[in-house]
Design a protein around this motif. Structure first.
Motif, PDB file in Angstrom:
ATOM      1  N   GLY A  54      -2.151  -1.312  -0.528  1.00  0.00           N
ATOM      2  CA  GLY A  54      -1.418  -1.247   0.642  1.00  0.00           C
ATOM      3  C   GLY A  54      -2.253  -2.494   1.429  1.00  0.00           C
ATOM      4  N   TRP A  55      -1.064  -3.174   1.955  1.00  0.00           N
ATOM      5  CA  TRP A  55      -1.471  -4.371   2.728  1.00  0.00           C
ATOM      6  C   TRP A  55      -0.364  -4.868   3.705  1.00  0.00           C
ATOM      7  N   GLY A  56      -0.651  -5.352   4.819  1.00  0.00           N
ATOM      8  CA  GLY A  56       0.307  -5.726   5.910  1.00  0.00           C
ATOM      9  C   GLY A  56       0.683  -4.680   6.903  1.00  0.00           C
ATOM     10  N   THR A  57       1.502  -5.010   7.713  1.00  0.00           N
ATOM     11  CA  THR A  57       2.164  -4.178   8.738  1.00  0.00           C
ATOM     12  C   THR A  57       3.687  -3.972   8.438  1.00  0.00           C
ATOM     13  N   ASP A  58       4.158  -2.844   8.638  1.00  0.00           N
ATOM     14  CA  ASP A  58       5.642  -2.461   8.456  1.00  0.00           C
ATOM     15  C   ASP A  58       6.184  -1.604   9.454  1.00  0.00           C
ATOM     16  N   GLY A  59       6.718  -1.942  10.377  1.00  0.00           N
ATOM     17  CA  GLY A  59       7.341  -1.050  11.400  1.00  0.00           C
ATOM     18  C   GLY A  59       6.273  -0.323  12.394  1.00  0.00           C
ATOM     19  N   GLY A  60       5.274  -0.970  12.519  1.00  0.00           N
ATOM     20  CA  GLY A  60       4.015  -0.629  13.328  1.00  0.00           C
ATOM     21  C   GLY A  60       2.980   0.152  12.521  1.00  0.00           C
ATOM     22  N   LEU A  61       3.118   0.238  11.208  1.00  0.00           N
ATOM     23  CA  LEU A  61       2.444   0.945  10.196  1.00  0.00           C
ATOM     24  C   LEU A  61       1.506  -0.109   9.565  1.00  0.00           C
ATOM     25  N   ASP A  62       0.106  -0.055   9.696  1.00  0.00           N
ATOM     26  CA  ASP A  62      -0.728  -0.698   8.967  1.00  0.00           C
ATOM     27  C   ASP A  62      -1.148  -0.118   7.680  1.00  0.00           C
ATOM     28  N   ARG A  63      -0.354  -0.746   6.366  1.00  0.00           N
ATOM     29  CA  ARG A  63      -0.569  -0.396   5.115  1.00  0.00           C
ATOM     30  C   ARG A  63      -1.699  -0.519   4.717  1.00  0.00           C
ATOM     31  N   ALA A  64      -2.822  -1.466   5.199  1.00  0.00           N
ATOM     32  CA  ALA A  64      -4.073  -1.498   4.648  1.00  0.00           C
ATOM     33  C   ALA A  64      -5.021  -0.379   5.055  1.00  0.00           C
ATOM     34  N   HIS A  65      -4.643   0.206   5.958  1.00  0.00           N
ATOM     35  CA  HIS A  65      -5.449   1.336   6.592  1.00  0.00           C
ATOM     36  C   HIS A  65      -4.621   2.437   6.808  1.00  0.00           C
ATOM     37  N   LEU A  66      -4.538   3.395   6.001  1.00  0.00           N
ATOM     38  CA  LEU A  66      -3.458   4.413   6.200  1.00  0.00           C
ATOM     39  C   LEU A  66      -4.227   5.919   6.428  1.00  0.00           C
ATOM     40  N   PHE A  67      -3.506   6.580   7.344  1.00  0.00           N
ATOM     41  CA  PHE A  67      -3.932   8.074   7.244  1.00  0.00           C
ATOM     42  C   PHE A  67      -3.643   8.761   6.270  1.00  0.00           C
TER      43      PHE A  67
END
Length: 212
Positions: free
Chosen positions: A39-52
């Motif tokens: 998971g890396w980068g941001t997509d639509g305001g979602l930080d894919r590196a640090h996911l809940f």
């Protein structure tokens, strides 16, 4: 987050807790034939590196399923809440924050975290994700997403992470505390951090004091 389906291993990246080092070490050990995802980068305001956890399940359902299986080696690294909060603020000042936001100081940054601004979907909440409480990334109600939690400050941290990754990992110890930061938390800041991150202190076994 980085996971190997070949090795049945998953690392959940809690921000500002040596996650970049661990991710890079994991990825450098992968072979060309290995089946893995990051998971890396941001997509639509979602930080894919640090996911809940709910975001992880939505974005990487196969990883979420693997985490529930007994043979999955799942782990994360956490950090003393005081040092981590200062580090998150410094990170914000160096990248995401504008001059107005920087002028609010650590106290202003902590106000944003306490208000839950990091949960703002589709806007700029991701700019504060590095300061979100650590348990937000790890717990589903009272169930932990991973089987092993390593504390960055523990004396045996390097031995434990080296054993998991199968290679020697040397940690630059001065980066653990906040003595090298330009910003030093005031007593009021420390009280605020205790309040905001109370569950982190309790569930991760930290006490208030100098995090070395």
């Amino acid at each position: 987050m980085v996971a190997s389906f070949t090795r049945r291993m998953a690392f959940i990246h809690v921000p500002k807790a040596a996650g970049r080092l661990i991710r890079d070490c994991i990825k450098s050990s992968f072979s060309e034939e290995e089946s893995w995802v990051e998971g890396w980068g941001t997509d639509g305001g979602l930080d894919r590196a640090h996911l809940f956890p709910d975001e992880l399940r939505m974005c990487y359902p196969r990883v979420a399923e693997m985490l529930e299986e007994e043979d999955c080696l799942s782990f994360t690294v956490v950090r003393h809440p005081i040092a981590r909060a200062v580090s998150a603020f410094q990170h914000s000042c160096g990248g995401y924050a504008d001059e107005k936001e920087r002028s609010r100081g650590l106290a202003g940054y902590l106000e944003r975290i306490e208000s839950g601004y990091f949960k703002t979907d589709g806007r700029d909440g991701f700019r504060y994700i590095h300061g979100a409480p650590q348990h937000e990334f790890l717990l589903i109600e009272d169930e932990c997403l991973v089987k092993q939690i390593l504390r960055l400050e523990d004396d045996d941290f390097s031995d434990r992470i080296s054993a998991i990754l199968g290679r020697e990992i040397v940690l630059y110890r001065p980066n653990i505390g906040f003595g090298h930061y330009l910003v030093q938390p005031s007593s009021e800041d420390v009280e605020t951090i205790q309040r905001i991150y109370a569950r982190d202190f309790e569930q991760l076994g930290y006490v208030v004091g100098d995090p070395r």
